[in-house]
Design a protein around this motif. Structure first.
Motif, short mmCIF file in Angstrom:
data_model
loop_
_atom_site.label_atom_id
_atom_site.label_comp_id
_atom_site.label_asym_id
_atom_site.label_seq_id
_atom_site.Cartn_x
_atom_site.Cartn_y
_atom_site.Cartn_z
N VAL A 64 0.66 -1.56 0.00
CA VAL A 64 -0.01 0.31 -0.12
C VAL A 64 0.82 1.11 -0.21
N ASN A 65 1.79 1.26 0.78
CA ASN A 65 2.42 3.29 0.93
C ASN A 65 3.81 2.80 -0.46
N ALA A 66 4.12 2.06 -0.87
CA ALA A 66 4.90 1.97 -2.08
C ALA A 66 4.23 2.66 -3.14
N LEU A 67 2.63 2.14 -2.96
CA LEU A 67 1.63 3.28 -4.36
C LEU A 67 1.52 4.27 -3.95
N LEU A 68 0.60 4.32 -2.54
CA LEU A 68 0.22 5.37 -1.30
C LEU A 68 1.63 6.88 -1.25
N ILE A 69 2.76 6.42 -1.20
CA ILE A 69 3.00 8.12 -0.54
C ILE A 69 4.06 8.45 -2.35
N PRO A 70 4.14 7.87 -3.00
CA PRO A 70 4.89 9.45 -3.81
C PRO A 70 3.74 9.46 -4.71
N PHE A 71 2.06 9.05 -4.37
CA PHE A 71 1.05 9.49 -4.43
C PHE A 71 0.95 11.11 -3.80
N VAL A 72 1.20 10.67 -2.69
CA VAL A 72 1.10 11.83 -1.88
C VAL A 72 1.88 12.55 -2.28
N LEU A 73 3.78 12.20 -1.93
CA LEU A 73 4.67 13.53 -2.84
C LEU A 73 4.18 14.14 -3.31
N SER A 74 3.51 13.49 -4.66
CA SER A 74 3.47 13.96 -6.45
C SER A 74 2.79 15.71 -6.28
N ALA A 75 1.52 15.36 -4.49
CA ALA A 75 0.32 16.46 -4.66
C ALA A 75 1.32 16.95 -3.54
N ILE A 76 2.45 16.77 -2.72
CA ILE A 76 2.94 17.99 -2.14
C ILE A 76 3.26 18.58 -2.97
N ARG A 77 4.24 17.77 -3.90
CA ARG A 77 5.20 19.15 -4.77
C ARG A 77 4.20 19.61 -5.97
N MET A 78 2.82 19.52 -6.43
CA MET A 78 1.38 20.33 -7.19
C MET A 78 1.47 21.37 -6.15
N LEU A 79 1.73 21.55 -4.46
CA LEU A 79 1.19 22.42 -4.54
C LEU A 79 2.62 23.53 -3.44
N GLU A 80 3.50 22.81 -3.58
CA GLU A 80 4.62 23.84 -3.08
C GLU A 80 5.20 24.25 -4.65
N SER A 81 5.05 23.40 -5.77
CA SER A 81 5.47 24.42 -7.22
C SER A 81 4.24 25.63 -7.06
N GLY A 82 3.06 25.49 -7.08
CA GLY A 82 2.63 27.08 -6.88
C GLY A 82 1.05 26.44 -8.19
N PHE A 83 1.51 25.21 -8.45
CA PHE A 83 0.21 25.09 -9.42
C PHE A 83 -0.36 24.57 -9.56
N ALA A 84 -1.15 24.49 -7.73
CA ALA A 84 -2.59 24.19 -7.56
C ALA A 84 -2.92 24.54 -5.54
N ASP A 85 -3.66 25.14 -5.39
CA ASP A 85 -3.96 25.22 -4.32
C ASP A 85 -4.01 24.02 -3.19
N ALA A 86 -3.71 23.84 -1.70
CA ALA A 86 -4.18 22.76 -1.72
C ALA A 86 -6.26 22.39 -1.70
N GLU A 87 -6.43 22.72 -1.33
CA GLU A 87 -7.81 22.92 -1.02
C GLU A 87 -8.10 22.00 -2.67
N ASP A 88 -7.71 22.50 -3.90
CA ASP A 88 -7.86 22.10 -5.55
C ASP A 88 -7.85 20.87 -5.56
N ILE A 89 -6.31 21.05 -4.94
CA ILE A 89 -5.94 19.36 -5.10
C ILE A 89 -6.77 18.26 -4.88
N ASP A 90 -6.75 18.27 -3.95
CA ASP A 90 -7.31 17.70 -2.91
C ASP A 90 -9.32 17.69 -3.27
N ARG A 91 -9.89 17.93 -3.43
CA ARG A 91 -11.19 18.62 -4.33
C ARG A 91 -11.28 18.31 -5.52
N GLY A 92 -10.33 17.95 -5.98
CA GLY A 92 -10.08 17.20 -7.61
C GLY A 92 -9.24 16.02 -7.39
#
Length: 280
Positions: free
Chosen positions: A187-215
């Protein structure tokens, strides 16, 4: 098996103790100090009272009578299975398994870890009975989620694996999947890269936290978004799992983003700290 020991009474340890007691087992939970044990007792009482109010159990008091809080590992001497659920730190876990090896008396006792990322072999070789050591990885919240990952090492005995499977499925009523002894398991071998990708998306300013999660919730039918999930897991735990995965595989997708590192340094650990990607 009727006598289970749990080391640690945080979110995961308390959950493991609760589902074991609800299944009729006699449970001993060991914490590091009297205040920690009191906090664990309060966590168990609150969770069981909530389950009683929702009609999921008959009597919270009856379940609590099957759980005993202690502050000495010696209380685990007569246990048939001991599940470790302490901080996700390899040195702390190996030290604990060395102690359990000396304390737990039965040569047939199962010594299990709830680790979400640390290879089981590293914990097994800290004992004189690595064939009895296995990963039994529950998911948070333990009373709700059905999945358990069973993780035998290369030298875990087939008998221990099978007895662990019966404990998980027949006693606790969970569903077990078999996992290789590699960091992150399935599970974590699949899940953690997914979560880290969302954090990188937020960090880069690509989208805010609410829109990432709502998406992900509205567009992919996820029950919650990856950043809210990271807050639930705990950002320190997310980082620890990422570090274990990166150490083992050296793949960039497993590397913790700088934003995650800084949030952990600042103590912004998610729900348990009252603040992470969201305020609680």
């Amino acid at each position: 098996m009727n006598r289970i020991g749990v080391v640690g009474c945080g979110l995961m340890g308390a959950g493991i103790a609760e589902v074991s007691a609800r299944a009729g087992m006699e449970v001993v939970v060991v914490e590091s100090s009297a205040p920690a044990a009191e906090a664990g007792q309060a966590r168990l009482t609150k969770s069981l009272k909530r389950a009683e109010d929702k009609g999921k159990i008959g009597s919270a008091a009856a379940v609590l009578e099957r759980i005993r809080l202690e502050i000495s590992l010696d209380a685990l001497a007569d246990r048939e299975v001991v599940v470790e659920a302490i901080v996700e730190d390899e040195q702390a876990k190996t030290d604990l398994f060395t102690q359990l090896d000396k304390i737990v008396e039965s040569p047939d006792a199962i010594l299990a870890s709830n680790t979400s990322s640390i290879p089981i072999m590293k914990l097994g070789v800290a004992t004189t009975r690595p064939e009895n050591v296995i990963g039994i990885h529950f998911f948070n919240p333990v009373p709700v989620l059905k999945l358990v990952e069973l993780v035998p090492s290369l030298i875990t005995s087939p008998d221990v694996t099978e007895r662990s499977r019966r404990f998980v499925q027949d006693v606790l009523g969970k569903e077990a999947i078999d996992c290789p002894d590699r960091a992150g398991f399935v599970v974590n071998a699949l899940l953690i890269p997914f979560v880290l990708s969302a954090i990188r998306m937020l960090e880069s300013g690509f989208a805010d936290a609410e829109d990432i999660d709502r998406g992900l919730v509205l567009g992919a039918a996820h029950p919650q978004g990856p950043l809210a999930l990271a807050d639930l897991i705990g950002l320190d735990t997310t980082k620890a799992v990422a570090d274990s995965l990166y150490e083992e595989f050296k793949e960039p997708l497993y590397a913790a983003p700088p934003l995650l590192l800084r949030m952990v340094d600042a103590g912004l650990l998610g729900r348990k700290a009252g603040r992470g990607f969201y305020n609680y």
